[in-house]
Design an enzyme around this catalytic site. Structure first.
Site, short mmCIF file in Angstrom:
data_model
loop_
_atom_site.label_atom_id
_atom_site.label_comp_id
_atom_site.label_asym_id
_atom_site.label_seq_id
_atom_site.Cartn_x
_atom_site.Cartn_y
_atom_site.Cartn_z
N ASP A 228 20.42 40.09 -48.72
CA ASP A 228 20.68 40.31 -50.14
C ASP A 228 22.12 40.77 -50.23
O ASP A 228 22.47 41.82 -49.69
CB ASP A 228 19.75 41.38 -50.71
CG ASP A 228 18.29 40.96 -50.64
OD1 ASP A 228 17.79 40.47 -51.65
OD2 ASP A 228 17.68 41.12 -49.57
N ASP B 262 9.05 34.88 -58.53
CA ASP B 262 8.89 36.34 -58.47
C ASP B 262 7.67 36.72 -59.32
O ASP B 262 7.67 36.45 -60.53
CB ASP B 262 10.13 37.04 -59.04
CG ASP B 262 11.36 36.84 -58.16
OD1 ASP B 262 11.21 36.36 -57.01
OD2 ASP B 262 12.47 37.15 -58.62
#
Lengths: 217, 257
Positions: free
Chosen positions: B12, B131
Site C-alpha cells: 500500500d 471491497d
C-alpha cells in the site's frame, strides 16, 4: 555469440518486461520495434503477444510482421522465441474472438479450455489458467538446460494450443487436460507461459535462448 | 502436479512510501516500495500487488515512476491498483510495466469500463477489486455489500451478484477485500470468500485481515481462494514469504516452493 535481440512490437501491450528480463540475463542490446531493419539486424528475435487474438493478428498483418517473421525464421534462420499469444499466433487457427485465422507456421489449433472446466477428480478449475504450473519437458532441447522437470512457470491464458503434429511438442502442463507448455521446430521455440514473469526459472530459459544457436541438439 | 496457490504481498503506497494502517487509520511507514518489492521477489513471492492508496492526481507521476523501477528488476507478475479510472489510466500503468491493473470504484460508477478494458487489453490484465462489508445482523442470513472510500461509503450493491457480473463483463480475476477485517489481523472473512469463489469461474484473491500464517492457509482451504494477499505480516518482518509458503505446503496446499 553476440546477444543482439529484437523484440517484435506490433503495438499490443507492454514489452518492457521482456526487454528488461533479456537485459538482466546479459543481452548486449535489446531493441523493441516493428521496423524491418531493426529486426533483420538482430541476431535473434522474440515474438511476444498479449490480448485478444483478433486484434493481435490484425496488427501483425497491418505492420507486415508476418512477412518479417517468415524472413527471420525461414530465410535468415535466426533463433526465434515466441511467447504466449505470440505462440498462439503461430498456429493455423484460433477459436478466440469467434474464430481467427493465424499464421500457420505451426499447423494446429488454438482451443478454449471450456466452460465449467474440470480436473481429473472432478474439481472445478478456474479459467483463465492463471498462476504457476509445473512444466514437464517432452524433449531434450538447449532451452531446457538447467531446468528440472516439473519446474513451475507463470501462465495466464484461457486458450491453449493443439498442434497437428506431436513431434513439435517440447513441454507439457496439466490443467484438466495435458496442454502444450512449449513447442519447438528447428530454429523456433515457443512457450505458452511467460518466461519474463517466471522468476529464476524463466530467466534461466531466457539466458538459454541468448546462448542458443538455433539448432535442436 | 496441480496449479499452485499464490501468495501475493501487497504494497500500500502513499506518496512513494509503503504504508499500512489499521482500517486505513494509524498508518505506519514500512519503507521504500522498490526495495521491498525486490525483497519479496527474492523470498519467492508469486506476484506483487501495488496499491496507490492516495492516488491524487499530482502523485500519479510518482506512482508511474515507482512501477517502472519495480518492473525493471522484479520478474514476477505485478498488479497495480488505486485511482484507475479510464482506459488511459490502464494504458499508462501497463506501459510503465504493470502486468495487470486493478479497477475498484471506477467499475462501480461505470461497469462498462471493465468490458471495454477487457476488450482492449485482454481479460488477463483486468482485475476487479471488490471491497465488501457485512450488512446483515449477526443472527440473520449473511449479506455483504460493496463499500467505497476505504469502507466508509455504502453502495447498496450485493457482493456475490456483483462478482458474477464483473466476471461476465470480462474481468480476469477478482481481488476481494473484507473492509471489516482489513488491518485487524483477525483472519479473512471466509463466508463471503467462499460464496464468491463458488459463484465465479475466474480466480479470486482473498484479502483483508491476515495476522497469522494459519489465516493464509484458511483462505485457501476454507475460503476456496486461488491466491491470498497480505501486507503487514510481511512488511514488518514477522514472517517471510518463504515461511508462509512452506507453512501452507506442509498443510497439503499446492505451492511453488
Amino acid at each position: 555469440m553476440t546477444h543482439r535481440v529484437a523484440v517484435i512490437d506490433y503495438g499490443m501491450g507492454n514489452l518492457h518486461s521482456v526487454a528488461s528480463a533479456l537485459e538482466h540475463v546479459g543481452a548486449a542490446e535489446v531493441v523493441v520495434s516493428h521496423e524491418p531493419q531493426a529486426i533483420l539486424d538482430a541476431d535473434r528475435v522474440v515474438f511476444p503477444g498479449v490480448g485478444g487474438i483478433r486484434d493481435c493478428m490484425e496488427a501483425i498483418r497491418r505492420l507486415g510482421c508476418d512477412q518479417l517473421l517468415d524472413q527471420v525464421l525461414n530465410v535468415d534462420r535466426k533463433p526465434v522465441l515466441a511467447i504466449c499469444v505470440g505462440m498462439q499466433a503461430l498456429m493455423s487457427h484460433s477459436q478466440e474472438n469467434g474464430g481467427v485465422d493465424c499464421l500457420n507456421v505451426l499447423p494446429g489449433q488454438v482451443a478454449f479450455f471450456g466452460e465449467a472446466h474440470r480436473g481429473d477428480e472432478g474439481e472445478r478449475l478456474k479459467v483463465p489458467h492463471m498462476g504457476w504450473n509445473a512444466v514437464r519437458p517432452a524433449i531434450d532441447h538447449p532451452l531446457w538446460r538447467g531446468i528440472e522437470p516439473d519446474t513451475r512457470f507463470y501462465f495466464v491464458h484461457s486458450y491453449h494450443v493443439v498442434p497437428d503434429s506431436e513431434a513439435v511438442v517440447a513441454g507439457t502442463f496439466d490443467y484438466g487436460l495435458t496442454g502444450c507448455a512449449a513447442l519447438a521446430q528447428e530454429n523456433l521455440f515457443a512457450t505458452q507461459f511467460h518466461p519474463e514473469k517466471s522468476h529464476t526459472a524463466g530467466l534461466t530459459l531466457l539466458k538459454n535462448f541468448l546462448d542458443w544457436d538455433g539448432t535442436c541438439s | 502436479m496441480a496449479l499452485a496457490k499464490r501468495i501475493i504481498p501487497c504494497l500500500d503506497v502513499d506518496q512513494g512510501r509503503v504504508v499500512k494502517g489499521v482500517n486505513f487509520v494509524g498508518i505506519r511507514d514500512a519503507g521504500d516500495p522498490v526495495e521491498i518489492a525486490r525483497r519479496y521477489n527474492e523470498e519467492g513471492a508469486d506476484e506483487i500487488t501495488f496499491l496507490d492508496i492516495t492516488a491524487s492526481h499530482e502523485e500519479r507521476d510518482t506512482t508511474v515512476h515507482t512501477v517502472e523501477q519495480i518492473a525493471r528488476e522484479v520478474f514476477i507478475p505485478l498488479t497495480v491498483g488505486g485511482g484507475i479510472r479510464s482506459l488511459q489510466d490502464i494504458r499508462t500503468m501497463l506501459n510503465a510495466g504493470a502486468d495487470k491493473v486493478s479497477i475498484n470504484t471506477a467499475a462501480i460508477h461505470d461497469p462498462e469500463l471493465v468490458r471495454d478494458a477487457a476488450a482492449r487489453f485482454g481479460s488477463q490484465c483486468i482485475v476487479v477489486a471488490i471491497d465488501v462489508k457485512r450488512v446483515s445482523a449477526p443472527d440473520d442470513a449473511p449479506r455483504y455489500e460493496l463499500f467505497t472510500h476505504g469502507g466508509r461509503k455504502p453502495t447498496g450493491i450485493e457482493a456475490v451478484e456483483w462478482a458474477a457480473k464483473m466476471a461476465t463483463l470480462g474481468a480476469g480475476e477478482l481481488l476481494l477485500t473484507s473492509m471489516d477485517r482489513d488491518g485487524t489481523r483477525d483472519g479473512f472473512e471466509l463466508v463471503i470468500t467462499r460464496a464468491i469463489t463458488d459463484a465465479v469461474d475466474i480466480p479470486v484473491i482473498a484479502s483483508g485481515g491476515v495476522g497469522t500464517l494459519q489465516h493464509l492457509a484458511d483462505g485457501v482451504t476454507e475460503g476456496g481462494a486461488d491466491a491470498v494477499l497480505a501486507a503487514s505480516i510481511f512488511h514488518f518482518g514477522e514472517y517471510t514469504v518463504a515461511e508462509a509458503k512452506s507453512f501452507m505446503a506442509d498443510r497439503g496446499i499446492t505451492m511453488r516452493v
